[in-house]
Structure formats: structure tokens, C-alpha cells
Design a protein around this motif. Structure first.
Motif, short mmCIF file in Angstrom:
data_model
loop_
_atom_site.label_atom_id
_atom_site.label_comp_id
_atom_site.label_asym_id
_atom_site.label_seq_id
_atom_site.Cartn_x
_atom_site.Cartn_y
_atom_site.Cartn_z
N LEU A 228 28.27 16.21 87.66
CA LEU A 228 28.21 16.85 86.35
C LEU A 228 27.94 15.81 85.26
CD1 LEU A 228 28.55 19.62 85.18
CD2 LEU A 228 30.93 19.12 84.76
N LEU A 229 28.62 14.67 85.37
CA LEU A 229 28.44 13.58 84.41
C LEU A 229 26.97 13.15 84.37
CD1 LEU A 229 30.96 12.34 83.06
CD2 LEU A 229 30.67 10.37 84.50
N VAL A 230 26.39 12.96 85.57
CA VAL A 230 25.00 12.51 85.64
C VAL A 230 24.07 13.60 85.12
CG1 VAL A 230 23.19 11.78 87.22
CG2 VAL A 230 25.51 10.95 87.53
N ALA A 233 24.17 13.58 81.37
CA ALA A 233 23.48 12.40 80.84
C ALA A 233 21.97 12.57 80.96
CB ALA A 233 23.94 11.15 81.57
#
Lengths: 259, 223
Positions: A228-230, A233
């Protein structure tokens, strides 16, 4: 049975796990078949469609909120640059308030507060409204800077040409201000994409909300949230590239000045 | 019996929540400032690999929602690295790293704002790289960065409200509890909002005062 209520002098009562008071809770790490858990992203493949639904909802919310906040931002920017002192102060109070109060507090204020006064709207609408109002405060600053950057000569030329104040504003000031403030407005949009994750706290299952469900379904929170973070981003990176292109396209006649 | 009315004890609760918020804010700010400045120095020395790694991590931290970072640290790390994580620990780790990422960007740009000729002149006079950093760059970069840093800290103060989602008893969480008990969202969230607003204004005022002092040497003195 209470702790310490054992028979005096007798042997302590047998330990009963269901009866014992909880002293400390230790988080038992999840391990499958007792094996060391390794980073295994393939477990997410069956859930990709589910996550994509969330991403779509995030995109919808952000698109609507962007429109809302730019419209609101334009009105507030006009008010802040107006020659009337009180209108300017009122607009400043709005910007100051919504920039200095956390978004989650604003969101709860609307989500729990509006039904109190008889306005029943769903989480989606509440989210869009809250994002628009909060984003409008930031957008108004960007547009206001664009308006203030306009050369006085342009305004004088419009005045000399006999254009009314309204026409000068809608046909000359706003187009110039909007296109020079594409870049700051873009960072407002990127901030909005990041802020929209907070909407998962009011039961709106956008990207983060769906990911929470997937994490609790698969017992693999690490993999889910790393991905999710990637994804976030990458998403904001793509948006920023798009904004750069748009900025260059809209200002192509000013290349030597803007570059 | 339901305690649906406001009681004087609610004020104590609000004060406690504010205390937790301010305490965590101060702690994460200090750690974040230290880490961010350290990363900036590492970049200043052009340490190979490490610089690229830091830049990458900072970009990821800057461009992803703090909520997701919190979930990763609070739910993901315990499951993957098999460690215990309290909400406060997760909050401190996440907010510190997040602040550090933004501080790093400010540090880099304020170091770069100082003309190369100054650095070259200092090097010619025989100052070491560390002396250049300590006596030439740092004082000017600090004065340059106070403005952006203040804006950042005002923002980070609001970001602390997100830790209520993982169960830290900060101001926003106290607000949520009071809201659930009294069912008076307008009053509760207005009071909570005002407290956050005042705290943010305090940070902004202190930052402006500090900036004025640090810039006093270059301020216009009048004729």
C-alpha cells in the motif's frame, strides 16, 4: 476466582486460563505452519481486484474533492484579494481555521455533527465535503498567490479597454491565475490523495479501508501495508509527473519566463 | 446508569489528552530534527550508497499517507518481525521518521541555499569539511530553515491526531470518547478543534519569534 483468594494454608488452586485475570497481553506473531514468515507478495494476488475497487473509490473521492476545493478556493481567493476589508478578514479566518485544525477532527465534526442538525448524508458525501472544505483552504492560498502575481499593467489595460470589473476578473485574472498556480494546486491534489486515507476512519472503504480488510483476512498486515505504501508513493509520483506536463503545456507561451 | 452529561472531570481528560499530544509531538519533533539533520549531514559528505538509500526512504515517507505508515508499524512490524509493539511505540517510531523525512528535505535545500563560493573560500583558508559545515554553513542554513521548519511543525502537530486511530489516548481519542459518551459532537469537536488550533498558533508564534532572532544580523536596520 479472584487472585489471591486461594484457600489459606492449602495448596494454590490449579491454574485456570479462562479464569485468570489478564495481566499482560503479548501480541503473538502470526506464523504459518510454524515456519519463519517470509515476505511473500503472491498472497495478495487474489485480492488485487478488491484493492483496485478501493483505489477507484479513492480516485473518485479525490476527483470530486479537487473540483470542490478549486471552486471553493477560487471564491475564497477572490474574497481574500477583495478591497473590502471585512470580506478579506472573513476569508482569512476560514483559511486560518481549516489549516490549523487536524483533518480528522474536521471530519469527525462533520460526520458526527451533521446528523445532529438533521442533515443525513452518507460517508462518501461527508468525505468529499470535508476534503473539499479542507482542500479549499490550501487551494485558495495557491490561487491567491497566482492572482497577486498578475502584473498591474494587465489590469490597467483591461480597465482602459472598458471591461467591467466582473469581466476583467472572470476573463483575465482567473485564467492567468489558474494556469500559473497549476503546480501548487497539484501539490494540493497530492496532499488530498494522502489525506483521503483518513476517510477510512468513517467507514468509507477506499484504498486504505479495503487494505485494512485484506490485512485482517490474510493475517499478512506487513505485506499488505508495504504494498500500500509503495502504491500510494507511485500514485502520487505519477500525479506529480502529470502536473508537470500540464503546467508546461498550459504555460507553453511563457517558456522562457517559467521554464 | 448513563453518564451522558459533561462533568468537570472531562476537563481533566481533555488536559490529559492535550498533554499526551504535546508530549508525543515534542518527543517526535526532537528525534525527527536530529535524524533529519543527521541525514542531511550524511548527504553533505556525499556518502555513496547511504545517501541514495536515505533519499529513497525519505521520498517514500513523504509521499505516502501517515495513516498507512502507522498501520505498517503497528500491525505489520509485530507480525513480520515477531516483536511486541505498543501503540505509543508505534506512534513515536512513525512520527519521528515522518518528521525526519521532511526535515531532511529542508536541511538539504537550506544547505544548498548557501553559495558555493563561501564553501570554496572557507576550504581555501584551510578549514576542514566539518569546520565548514559547523562554522560557515550551519548558522546560515539554520536561519534559512526556521521558516519552513515552523510550517512543517505546525503540520506535524496536526498529523499527531492520526495516532488516535491506533489507540493512543491523545486529544483526538479523548474527543472521540467524549463524543461517544455525551453524543454532543458539535461541542466536543469544537473544543478539541480549538485546543489544536491554539497549540498550532503557539508553535507558529514561537517559530516566528525564533526566526526573527536568528535573522537579526541580516535584518534591515533602518536609515
Amino acid at each position: 476466582m479472584l487472585p489471591g483468594a486461594g484457600r489459606p494454608g492449602g495448596s494454590p488452586p490449579p491454574f485456570d486460563p479462562l479464569d485468570s485475570p489478564v495481566r499482560s497481553v503479548t501480541v503473538k506473531p502470526v506464523s504459518l505452519n510454524g515456519a519463519r514468515v517470509r515476505l511473500d507478495l503472491t498472497i495478495l494476488i487474489p485480492h488485487l481486484g478488491f484493492l483496485a475497487e478501493g483505489a477507484l473509490l479513492t480516485a473518485e473521492v479525490c476527483a470530486l474533492a479537487l473540483v470542490g476545493s478549486v471552486l471553493l478556493g477560487m471564491l475564497v481567493a477572490i474574497a481574500r484579494t477583495s478591497s473590502n476589508k471585512w470580506i478579506g478578514r472573513l476569508a482569512f479566518a476560514y483559511v486560518d481555521l481549516f489549516r490549523n485544525v487536524p483533518f480528522i477532527v474536521q471530519l469527525f465534526f462533520f460526520y458526527y455533527g451533521l446528523p445532529e442538525i438533521g442533515i443525513y448524508i452518507d460517508a462518501f458525501t461527508t468525505g468529499v465535503v470535508a476534503l473539499s472544505i479542507s482542500g479549499g483552504a490550501y487551494a485558495s492560498d495557491a490561487i491567491r498567490a497566482g492572482i497577486l502575481a498578475i502584473d498591474n499593467g494587465i489590469l490597467e489595460a483591461a480597465e482602459v479597454s472598458g471591461l467591467s470589473k466582473r469581466v476583467t476578473f472572470t476573463r483575465i485574472v482567473l485564467p492567468i491565475a489558474l494556469r500559473t498556480s497549476v503546480r501548487p494546486l497539484g501539490s494540493v491534489l497530492i496532499n488530498m490523495i494522502l489525506t483521503s486515507s483518513i476517510l477510512s476512519t468513517i467507514t468509507l472503504n477506499e484504498l486504505t479501508g479495503q487494505a485494512k480488510i485484506v490485512a485482517s483476512d490474510t493475517f499478512r498486515p506487513f505485506e499488505v501495508y508495504v504494498v500500500l505504501l509503495v502504491v500510494y508513493a507511485a500514485l502520487t509520483y505519477l500525479v506529480s509527473i502529470g502536473i508537470s506536463l500540464l503546467h508546461r503545456r498550459l504555460n507553453r507561451d511563457l517558456v522562457e519566463q517559467v521554464s | 446508569m448513563r453518564y451522558a452529561e459533561f462533568t468537570p472531570f472531562d476537563l481533566v481528560l481533555l488536559a490529559q489528552g492535550l498533554g499526551v499530544t504535546v508530549g508525543l509531538f515534542l518527543a517526535t519533533t526532537l528525534i525527527g530534527l536530529f535524524l533529519g539533520a543527521l541525514w542531511g549531514v550524511i548527504r553533505f559528505y556525499r556518502t555513496p550508497v547511504l545517501t541514495q538509500f536515505i533519499t529513497f526512504v525519505a521520498e517514500i515517507l513523504k509521499n505516502s499517507p501517515v495513516l498507512v505508515q502507522l498501520f505498517l508499524v503497528f500491525f505489520g512490524f509485530p507480525a513480520f518481525f515477531k516483536l511486541n509493539m505498543t501503540p505509543v511505540n508505534a506512534a513515536v517510531i512513525t512520527l519521528s521518521l515522518n518528521t525526519a523525512a521532511f526535515v531532511y528535505v529542508i536541511a538539504v535545500s537550506s544547505i544548498e541555499s548557501i553559495g558555493r563560493d563561501q564553501v570554496e573560500a572557507a576550504r581555501v583558508f584551510g578549514l576542514t569539511r566539518w569546520q565548514v559545515l559547523r562554522h560557515v554553513i550551519a548558522p546560515q542554513a539554520l536561519a534559512f530553515s526556521i521558516g519552513p521548519l515552523t510550517a512543517l511543525l505546525v503540520n506535524q502537530l496536526q498529523v499527531t491526531s492520526l495516532i488516535s486511530v491506533i489507540g493512543v489516548m491523545d486529544l483526538a481519542k479523548i474527543g472521540a470518547n467524549l463524543n461517544l459518551r455525551t453524543l454532543q459532537p458539535f461541542i466536543v469537536w469544537t473544543v478539541v478543534g480549538v485546543l489544536y488550533y491554539l497549540a498550532a498558533k503557539l508553535v507558529a508564534t514561537l517559530g516566528a519569534r525564533l526566526e526573527k532572532r536568528l535573522r537579526a544580523h541580516s535584518a534591515f536596520r533602518g536609515l
